[in-house]
Scaffold this motif. Structure first.
Motif, PDB file in Angstrom:
ATOM      1  N   ALA A 178       2.222   2.353  -3.453  1.00 28.58           N
ATOM      2  CA  ALA A 178       1.207   2.305  -4.694  1.00 28.58           C
ATOM      3  C   ALA A 178       1.135   3.742  -5.493  1.00 28.58           C
ATOM      4  O   ALA A 178       0.810   4.158  -6.536  1.00 28.58           O
ATOM      5  CB  ALA A 178      -0.746   2.266  -3.659  1.00 28.58           C
ATOM      6  N   LEU A 238       3.172  -7.797 -11.161  1.00 30.57           N
ATOM      7  CA  LEU A 238       2.735  -6.583 -10.595  1.00 30.57           C
ATOM      8  C   LEU A 238       1.936  -5.916 -12.306  1.00 30.57           C
ATOM      9  O   LEU A 238       1.500  -4.963 -12.576  1.00 30.57           O
ATOM     10  CB  LEU A 238       4.011  -6.183 -10.573  1.00 30.57           C
ATOM     11  N   ARG A 290       0.663  -0.984   0.131  1.00 30.51           N
ATOM     12  CA  ARG A 290       0.132  -0.218   0.019  1.00 30.51           C
ATOM     13  C   ARG A 290       0.748   0.730  -0.135  1.00 30.51           C
ATOM     14  O   ARG A 290       0.762   2.225  -0.743  1.00 30.51           O
ATOM     15  CB  ARG A 290      -0.946  -0.389   1.133  1.00 30.51           C
ATOM     16  N   ALA A 336      -0.908  -4.430 -11.131  1.00 30.47           N
ATOM     17  CA  ALA A 336      -0.900  -2.945 -10.753  1.00 30.47           C
ATOM     18  C   ALA A 336      -0.321  -1.818 -11.516  1.00 30.47           C
ATOM     19  O   ALA A 336      -0.742  -0.980 -12.251  1.00 30.47           O
ATOM     20  CB  ALA A 336      -0.294  -2.514  -9.533  1.00 30.47           C
ATOM     21  N   ALA A 355       1.705  -8.201  -5.417  1.00 30.96           N
ATOM     22  CA  ALA A 355       0.836  -7.057  -6.379  1.00 30.96           C
ATOM     23  C   ALA A 355      -0.852  -7.330  -6.352  1.00 30.96           C
ATOM     24  O   ALA A 355      -0.903  -5.909  -7.132  1.00 30.96           O
ATOM     25  CB  ALA A 355       0.903  -8.638  -7.424  1.00 30.96           C
ATOM     26  N   ASN A 409      -7.780  -1.243  -8.438  1.00 30.62           N
ATOM     27  CA  ASN A 409      -7.580  -1.537 -10.321  1.00 30.62           C
ATOM     28  C   ASN A 409      -8.370  -3.034  -9.859  1.00 30.62           C
ATOM     29  O   ASN A 409      -8.605  -3.257  -8.376  1.00 30.62           O
ATOM     30  CB  ASN A 409      -6.269  -2.238 -10.635  1.00 30.62           C
ATOM     31  N   ARG A 450      -4.294   0.643  -6.098  1.00 29.70           N
ATOM     32  CA  ARG A 450      -3.985   1.609  -7.031  1.00 29.70           C
ATOM     33  C   ARG A 450      -6.175   1.801  -7.317  1.00 29.70           C
ATOM     34  O   ARG A 450      -6.214   2.678  -8.638  1.00 29.70           O
ATOM     35  CB  ARG A 450      -3.154   1.169  -8.121  1.00 29.70           C
ATOM     36  N   LEU A 502      -0.790  -4.507  -4.238  1.00 31.80           N
ATOM     37  CA  LEU A 502      -1.069  -2.905  -4.947  1.00 31.80           C
ATOM     38  C   LEU A 502      -2.062  -2.672  -5.703  1.00 31.80           C
ATOM     39  O   LEU A 502      -2.073  -1.582  -5.925  1.00 31.80           O
ATOM     40  CB  LEU A 502       0.987  -2.858  -5.644  1.00 31.80           C
ATOM     41  N   ALA A 503      -2.663  -3.233  -5.847  1.00 31.61           N
ATOM     42  CA  ALA A 503      -3.448  -3.473  -7.467  1.00 31.61           C
ATOM     43  C   ALA A 503      -4.755  -2.632  -6.170  1.00 31.61           C
ATOM     44  O   ALA A 503      -5.171  -1.705  -7.276  1.00 31.61           O
ATOM     45  CB  ALA A 503      -3.515  -4.631  -7.990  1.00 31.61           C
ATOM     46  N   THR A 504      -5.054  -3.355  -5.783  1.00 28.54           N
ATOM     47  CA  THR A 504      -5.821  -2.764  -4.870  1.00 28.54           C
ATOM     48  C   THR A 504      -6.002  -1.589  -4.816  1.00 28.54           C
ATOM     49  O   THR A 504      -6.568  -0.716  -5.163  1.00 28.54           O
ATOM     50  CB  THR A 504      -6.749  -3.919  -3.847  1.00 28.54           C
TER      51      THR A 504
END
Ligand code: BG6
Length: 369
Positions: free
Chosen positions: A219, A243, A216, A247, A345, A354, A352, A348-350
């Protein structure tokens, strides 16, 4: 159907200990010998194989890269790994004694299917490692070793990847057994460890909160680099692929030994670099070399995120963030070291914003070449 999880990917990451155990079930005998009678290829064919070629795409390709280390080390059969999409177009050398292993979660990937058809036309025997019963790739292969990950819904492969590794390790050990490779203490230790590796995966999953917090905090970054050596190199590639897929960040995986031949020019202040560290036991030379790599990139300002086995104290002074994984035999380490990268990954995606299960532009199975 998501079993209380927000995303299928989280559910599937959590299911990995079971997926691994299910894929091992009934395949290691009480005497430590492998039982793969279900693989219909006659032992004579396996005994006579003089070359192994692994074909796959995406995450399955990374499983193949790791399998190569195990196959060559345990069986001494030369093994190549190739992207299925490249394979048939370069006129590969194949013959009756070539064993081709096609790895595919879905069993429907067109690139892999076309590559295996080409291999069979040239007289090679094809063994599929597949997660989907009765799908096209196993149907068109000479034999199949099923992974038992259960249905994988999230586009980004997680539990299927771990079970592909397990299936490849089993296959490599079985090849060794059939060919009468001398089973020393190392192989016995590996079989014992493999039989209980699901518990180690569970232990990793229990310690992922700091990895989520770290993800997080990154991000708003543009780039993350991944470094590894030996089987940690394909793990680095897989961490980077995850990633990118999830992400939508620039992420690249490198073999740590290549750092000095180019990638080190990318290092700048506060750039996150994930380093997958091999065990200090076993191949300790590689361990020492990678510790120097970590020092080098940190001296140039990188933010080091170090994945190292429990008890490895040498990395501590150079790790801005330290992610511990249980000690395993070197070749099995990807089963534990990939897991934090999946969690990283996904989180990080969450962060951002996504869509984790359905990343943009991607499909779970790609049935066009
Ligand atoms: C891709 C998927 O396009 O196909 C990846 O998005 C996957 O996640 C790759 O690794 C290969 O798929 P399969 O089904 O052949 O393992």
């Amino acid at each position: 159907e998501k079993g209380g999880y927000d995303y299928f990917m989280l559910k599937e990451i959590a299911e990995q200990p079971k997926a691994v155990a299910d894929t091992l079930l009934g395949r290691i005998g009480a005497d430590g010998h492998l039982r793969l009678d279900e693989v219909r290829i006659p032992d004579a064919v396996l005994r006579e194989a003089d070359k192994i070629v692994i074909i796959a795409c995406g995450t399955a390709f990374h499983a193949g890269l790791i399998a190569k280390y195990a196959i060559e080390h345990w069986t001494r059969i030369p093994c190549e790994v190739e992207l299925a999409s490249e394979f048939r177009y370069r006129d590969p050398i194949l013959g009756q004694r070539t064993l081709v292993i096609a790895i595919s979660q879905s069993g429907e990937t067109m690139d892999t299917l076309m590559a295996l058809r080409h291999a069979r036309e040239q007289g090679a025997k094809v063994l599929a490692v597949c997660n989907t019963n009765g799908s096209t790739i196993p149907r068109e292969s000479d034999a199949v070793l099923y992974t038992h990950a259960g249905p994988e819904v999230a586009v980004a492969s997680t539990k299927a990847f771990l079970t592909q590794l397990v299936a490849c390790y089993l296959l490599a050990l079985y090849l060794g057994q059939v060919r009468g490779t001398k089973w020393g203490d190392e192989i016995h230790a590996v079989v014992r460890e493999l039989a209980r590796i699901g518990d180690e995966v569970e232990r990793v999953l229990d310690t992922m909160e700091p990895v989520r917090a770290l993800a997080r905090s990154l991000a708003d970054k543009d780039t993350v680099l991944f470094l590894g050596r030996h089987v940690g190199y394909p793990v680095a590639l897989e961490g980077a692929l995850k990633l990118k897929e999830l992400a939508y960040m620039h992420a690249e995986g490198f073999a740590a030994g290549e750092l000095k031949h180019g990638p080190i020019a990318l290092i700048e202040e506060d750039l996150p670099v994930v380093v997958v560290v091999p065990s200090p036991r076993g191949r300790s030379v590689l361990h020492d070399k990678i510790v120097s790599n970590i020092q080098e990139i940190r001296a140039r300002g990188a933010r080091t995120i170090v994945i190292a086995e429990e008890g490895d104290e040498a990395v501590v002074p150079y790790a801005d963030h330290l992610i511990r994984v249980p000690a395993t035999p070197t070749l099995l380490q990807p089963l534990v070291s990939t897991v934090p990268l999946q969690v990283f990954a996904c989180e990080l995606a969450t962060a951002r914003g996504n869509e984790v299960d359905q990343p943009r532009n991607l499909a779970k199975s790609v049935t066009v070449e």
